[in-house]
Design an enzyme around this catalytic site. Structure first.
Site, PDB file in Angstrom:
ATOM      1  N   ASN A  53       0.838  -1.205   0.000  1.00 30.33           N
ATOM      2  CA  ASN A  53       0.000   0.000   0.000  1.00 30.33           C
ATOM      3  C   ASN A  53       0.873   1.255   0.000  1.00 30.33           C
ATOM      4  O   ASN A  53       1.967   1.281   0.565  1.00 30.33           O
ATOM      5  CB  ASN A  53      -1.004  -0.002   1.155  1.00 30.33           C
ATOM      6  CG  ASN A  53      -0.407  -0.210   2.522  1.00 30.33           C
ATOM      7  OD1 ASN A  53       0.594  -0.905   2.672  1.00 30.33           O
ATOM      8  ND2 ASN A  53      -1.002   0.387   3.532  1.00 30.33           N
ATOM      9  N   CYS A  64      -4.312   0.681  -2.289  1.00 28.86           N
ATOM     10  CA  CYS A  64      -4.110  -0.593  -1.575  1.00 28.86           C
ATOM     11  C   CYS A  64      -3.032  -1.427  -2.261  1.00 28.86           C
ATOM     12  O   CYS A  64      -2.789  -1.304  -3.469  1.00 28.86           O
ATOM     13  CB  CYS A  64      -5.397  -1.405  -1.575  1.00 28.86           C
ATOM     14  SG  CYS A  64      -6.739  -0.681  -0.636  1.00 28.86           S
ATOM     15  N   GLU A  66      -3.100  -4.494  -3.141  1.00 25.55           N
ATOM     16  CA  GLU A  66      -3.628  -5.315  -4.240  1.00 25.55           C
ATOM     17  C   GLU A  66      -3.657  -4.518  -5.537  1.00 25.55           C
ATOM     18  O   GLU A  66      -3.327  -5.021  -6.607  1.00 25.55           O
ATOM     19  CB  GLU A  66      -5.058  -5.789  -3.920  1.00 25.55           C
ATOM     20  CG  GLU A  66      -5.176  -6.693  -2.705  1.00 25.55           C
ATOM     21  CD  GLU A  66      -5.390  -5.947  -1.394  1.00 25.55           C
ATOM     22  OE1 GLU A  66      -4.874  -4.808  -1.259  1.00 25.55           O
ATOM     23  OE2 GLU A  66      -6.046  -6.499  -0.504  1.00 25.55           O
ATOM     24  N   CYS A  98     -10.347  -4.933   0.417  1.00 24.06           N
ATOM     25  CA  CYS A  98     -11.486  -4.005   0.484  1.00 24.06           C
ATOM     26  C   CYS A  98     -12.391  -4.203  -0.732  1.00 24.06           C
ATOM     27  O   CYS A  98     -12.035  -4.885  -1.695  1.00 24.06           O
ATOM     28  CB  CYS A  98     -10.993  -2.557   0.565  1.00 24.06           C
ATOM     29  SG  CYS A  98     -10.461  -1.876  -1.019  1.00 24.06           S
TER      30      CYS A  98
HETATM   31  N1  THU Z   1      -5.193  -1.583   2.608  1.00 26.02           N
HETATM   32  C1  THU Z   1      -4.620  -2.391   1.660  1.00 26.02           C
HETATM   33  O1  THU Z   1      -3.534  -2.099   1.152  1.00 26.02           O
HETATM   34  N2  THU Z   1      -5.261  -3.527   1.304  1.00 26.02           N
HETATM   35  C2  THU Z   1      -6.414  -3.963   1.881  1.00 26.02           C
HETATM   36  O2  THU Z   1      -6.897  -5.012   1.492  1.00 26.02           O
HETATM   37  C3  THU Z   1      -7.060  -3.199   2.942  1.00 26.02           C
HETATM   38  C4  THU Z   1      -6.478  -1.858   3.206  1.00 26.02           C
HETATM   39  C5  THU Z   1      -4.468  -0.387   3.010  1.00 26.02           C
HETATM   40  C6  THU Z   1      -5.026   0.920   2.529  1.00 26.02           C
HETATM   41  C7  THU Z   1      -4.469   1.891   3.549  1.00 26.02           C
HETATM   42  O3  THU Z   1      -3.177   2.294   3.137  1.00 26.02           O
HETATM   43  C8  THU Z   1      -4.342   1.061   4.806  1.00 26.02           C
HETATM   44  O4  THU Z   1      -4.448  -0.297   4.413  1.00 26.02           O
HETATM   45  C9  THU Z   1      -5.381   1.355   5.853  1.00 26.02           C
HETATM   46  O5  THU Z   1      -6.655   1.244   5.332  1.00 26.02           O
END
Ligand code: THU
Length: 151
Positions: A53, A64, A66, A98
Protein backbone atom coordinates in the site's frame (compact mmCIF):
# COMPACT_ATOMS: atom_id res chain seq x y z
CA UNK A 1 -13.58 -20.34 3.55
CA UNK A 2 -11.33 -22.12 6.00
CA UNK A 3 -8.30 -21.52 8.16
CA UNK A 4 -5.33 -23.76 7.45
CA UNK A 5 -1.80 -24.20 8.77
CA UNK A 6 0.77 -22.48 6.57
CA UNK A 7 2.77 -25.72 6.35
CA UNK A 8 -0.20 -27.61 4.92
CA UNK A 9 -0.35 -25.37 1.83
CA UNK A 10 1.39 -26.11 -1.48
CA UNK A 11 4.90 -24.79 -2.08
CA UNK A 12 3.48 -22.41 -4.72
CA UNK A 13 1.04 -20.88 -2.26
CA UNK A 14 3.61 -20.73 0.55
CA UNK A 15 5.95 -18.90 -1.81
CA UNK A 16 3.19 -16.46 -2.80
CA UNK A 17 2.59 -15.66 0.87
CA UNK A 18 6.34 -15.22 1.46
CA UNK A 19 6.48 -12.74 -1.43
CA UNK A 20 3.60 -10.77 0.10
CA UNK A 21 5.40 -10.73 3.46
CA UNK A 22 8.55 -9.36 1.75
CA UNK A 23 6.86 -6.62 -0.29
CA UNK A 24 4.90 -5.52 2.79
CA UNK A 25 8.20 -4.19 4.13
CA UNK A 26 8.07 -1.59 1.34
CA UNK A 27 4.66 -0.24 2.39
CA UNK A 28 4.51 3.54 2.50
CA UNK A 29 1.87 4.09 5.17
CA UNK A 30 2.83 7.03 7.41
CA UNK A 31 -0.85 7.99 7.95
CA UNK A 32 -2.45 4.69 8.90
CA UNK A 33 0.71 2.89 10.01
CA UNK A 34 -1.04 -0.21 8.62
CA UNK A 35 1.28 -2.04 6.24
CA UNK A 36 -0.13 -4.45 3.65
CA UNK A 37 1.62 -6.70 1.15
CA UNK A 38 0.00 -8.49 -1.80
CA UNK A 39 1.28 -11.06 -4.28
CA UNK A 40 -0.53 -12.23 -7.40
CA UNK A 41 0.11 -15.47 -9.26
CA UNK A 42 -0.58 -15.23 -13.00
CA UNK A 43 -2.47 -18.06 -14.71
CA UNK A 44 -0.11 -18.09 -17.70
CA UNK A 45 3.61 -18.53 -16.92
CA UNK A 46 2.94 -18.69 -13.14
CA UNK A 47 4.62 -15.34 -12.58
CA UNK A 48 4.40 -13.47 -9.29
CA UNK A 49 3.62 -9.74 -9.13
CA UNK A 50 3.74 -7.94 -5.82
CA UNK A 51 2.47 -4.68 -4.35
CA UNK A 52 2.37 -2.76 -1.08
CA UNK A 53 0.00 0.00 0.00
CA UNK A 54 1.08 3.54 -0.83
CA UNK A 55 -0.54 6.41 1.04
CA UNK A 56 -0.74 10.12 0.39
CA UNK A 57 -1.28 13.24 2.48
CA UNK A 58 -4.33 14.05 0.37
CA UNK A 59 -5.85 10.66 1.35
CA UNK A 60 -7.88 10.00 -1.80
CA UNK A 61 -4.78 8.99 -3.78
CA UNK A 62 -4.00 6.25 -1.20
CA UNK A 63 -3.80 2.91 -2.98
CA UNK A 64 -4.11 -0.59 -1.58
CA UNK A 65 -1.41 -3.22 -1.96
CA UNK A 66 -3.63 -5.31 -4.24
CA UNK A 67 -4.22 -2.41 -6.63
CA UNK A 68 -0.49 -1.77 -6.83
CA UNK A 69 0.20 -5.38 -7.84
CA UNK A 70 -2.62 -5.64 -10.41
CA UNK A 71 -1.48 -2.93 -12.88
CA UNK A 72 2.10 -4.20 -12.69
CA UNK A 73 0.90 -7.58 -13.97
CA UNK A 74 -1.67 -6.25 -16.45
CA UNK A 75 0.81 -3.82 -18.00
CA UNK A 76 3.10 -6.80 -18.61
CA UNK A 77 0.27 -8.56 -20.46
CA UNK A 78 -1.01 -10.89 -17.70
CA UNK A 79 -4.79 -10.56 -17.54
CA UNK A 80 -5.79 -13.68 -15.62
CA UNK A 81 -4.82 -14.42 -12.04
CA UNK A 82 -4.92 -17.80 -10.37
CA UNK A 83 -4.20 -16.73 -6.80
CA UNK A 84 -3.68 -13.76 -4.53
CA UNK A 85 -1.92 -13.60 -1.17
CA UNK A 86 -2.60 -10.70 1.19
CA UNK A 87 -0.53 -10.09 4.31
CA UNK A 88 -1.20 -7.62 7.11
CA UNK A 89 -1.17 -7.66 10.87
CA UNK A 90 -4.32 -7.28 12.91
CA UNK A 91 -4.23 -8.90 16.32
CA UNK A 92 -7.56 -10.69 16.21
CA UNK A 93 -8.54 -10.86 12.58
CA UNK A 94 -7.46 -11.54 9.03
CA UNK A 95 -7.25 -8.59 6.63
CA UNK A 96 -9.58 -9.18 3.71
CA UNK A 97 -9.29 -7.11 0.51
CA UNK A 98 -11.49 -4.01 0.48
CA UNK A 99 -14.51 -3.73 -1.79
CA UNK A 100 -12.74 -1.68 -4.44
CA UNK A 101 -9.95 -4.27 -4.64
CA UNK A 102 -12.49 -7.09 -4.89
CA UNK A 103 -14.18 -5.44 -7.86
CA UNK A 104 -10.81 -4.68 -9.48
CA UNK A 105 -9.75 -8.32 -9.06
CA UNK A 106 -13.06 -9.47 -10.53
CA UNK A 107 -12.00 -8.02 -13.88
CA UNK A 108 -9.02 -10.39 -14.01
CA UNK A 109 -10.46 -13.71 -12.80
CA UNK A 110 -8.86 -16.91 -14.02
CA UNK A 111 -10.31 -19.20 -16.69
CA UNK A 112 -12.34 -20.97 -14.00
CA UNK A 113 -14.04 -17.65 -13.26
CA UNK A 114 -12.46 -17.27 -9.86
CA UNK A 115 -9.29 -16.30 -7.94
CA UNK A 116 -8.00 -18.19 -4.91
CA UNK A 117 -7.29 -15.81 -2.03
CA UNK A 118 -4.91 -16.55 0.84
CA UNK A 119 -4.89 -14.15 3.76
CA UNK A 120 -2.02 -14.39 6.19
CA UNK A 121 -0.32 -12.52 8.99
CA UNK A 122 3.40 -11.76 8.74
CA UNK A 123 4.00 -14.62 11.17
CA UNK A 124 2.80 -17.08 8.49
CA UNK A 125 1.18 -19.54 10.85
CA UNK A 126 -2.57 -19.69 10.16
CA UNK A 127 -3.86 -18.77 6.70
CA UNK A 128 -7.46 -17.92 5.81
CA UNK A 129 -8.18 -19.60 2.47
CA UNK A 130 -11.04 -18.28 0.42
CA UNK A 131 -11.84 -17.21 -3.12
CA UNK A 132 -13.08 -14.11 -4.89
CA UNK A 133 -16.52 -15.58 -5.56
CA UNK A 134 -16.99 -15.92 -1.80
CA UNK A 135 -15.80 -12.38 -1.06
CA UNK A 136 -17.69 -10.77 -3.95
CA UNK A 137 -20.79 -12.82 -4.75
CA UNK A 138 -22.99 -11.57 -7.59
CA UNK A 139 -20.24 -9.25 -8.85
CA UNK A 140 -20.94 -6.69 -11.50
CA UNK A 141 -19.47 -8.35 -14.58
CA UNK A 142 -20.20 -6.36 -17.70
CA UNK A 143 -22.83 -4.86 -19.87
CA UNK A 144 -23.09 -5.50 -23.58
CA UNK A 145 -22.96 -2.78 -26.18
CA UNK A 146 -26.24 -4.26 -27.52
CA UNK A 147 -28.06 -3.44 -24.31
CA UNK A 148 -27.06 0.21 -24.68
CA UNK A 149 -28.42 0.21 -28.23
CA UNK A 150 -31.74 -1.16 -26.90
CA UNK A 151 -32.32 1.82 -24.60
N1 THU B 1 -5.19 -1.58 2.61
C1 THU B 1 -4.62 -2.39 1.66
O1 THU B 1 -3.53 -2.10 1.15
N2 THU B 1 -5.26 -3.53 1.30
C2 THU B 1 -6.41 -3.96 1.88
O2 THU B 1 -6.90 -5.01 1.49
C3 THU B 1 -7.06 -3.20 2.94
C4 THU B 1 -6.48 -1.86 3.21
C5 THU B 1 -4.47 -0.39 3.01
C6 THU B 1 -5.03 0.92 2.53
C7 THU B 1 -4.47 1.89 3.55
O3 THU B 1 -3.18 2.29 3.14
C8 THU B 1 -4.34 1.06 4.81
O4 THU B 1 -4.45 -0.30 4.41
C9 THU B 1 -5.38 1.35 5.85
O5 THU B 1 -6.66 1.24 5.33
Amino acid sequence: MDIRDFESLSETVRNLIREAVEIRKMAYCPYSNFAVGAALLTEVDAKVYTGCNIENAAMTPCICAERVAIPKAVSDGYLKFKSLAVVAHQKDSFTAPCGVCRQTLSEFRGSDGDIEIYISKPTMDKVLCTKLSQLLPFAFISYKVDSIAEK
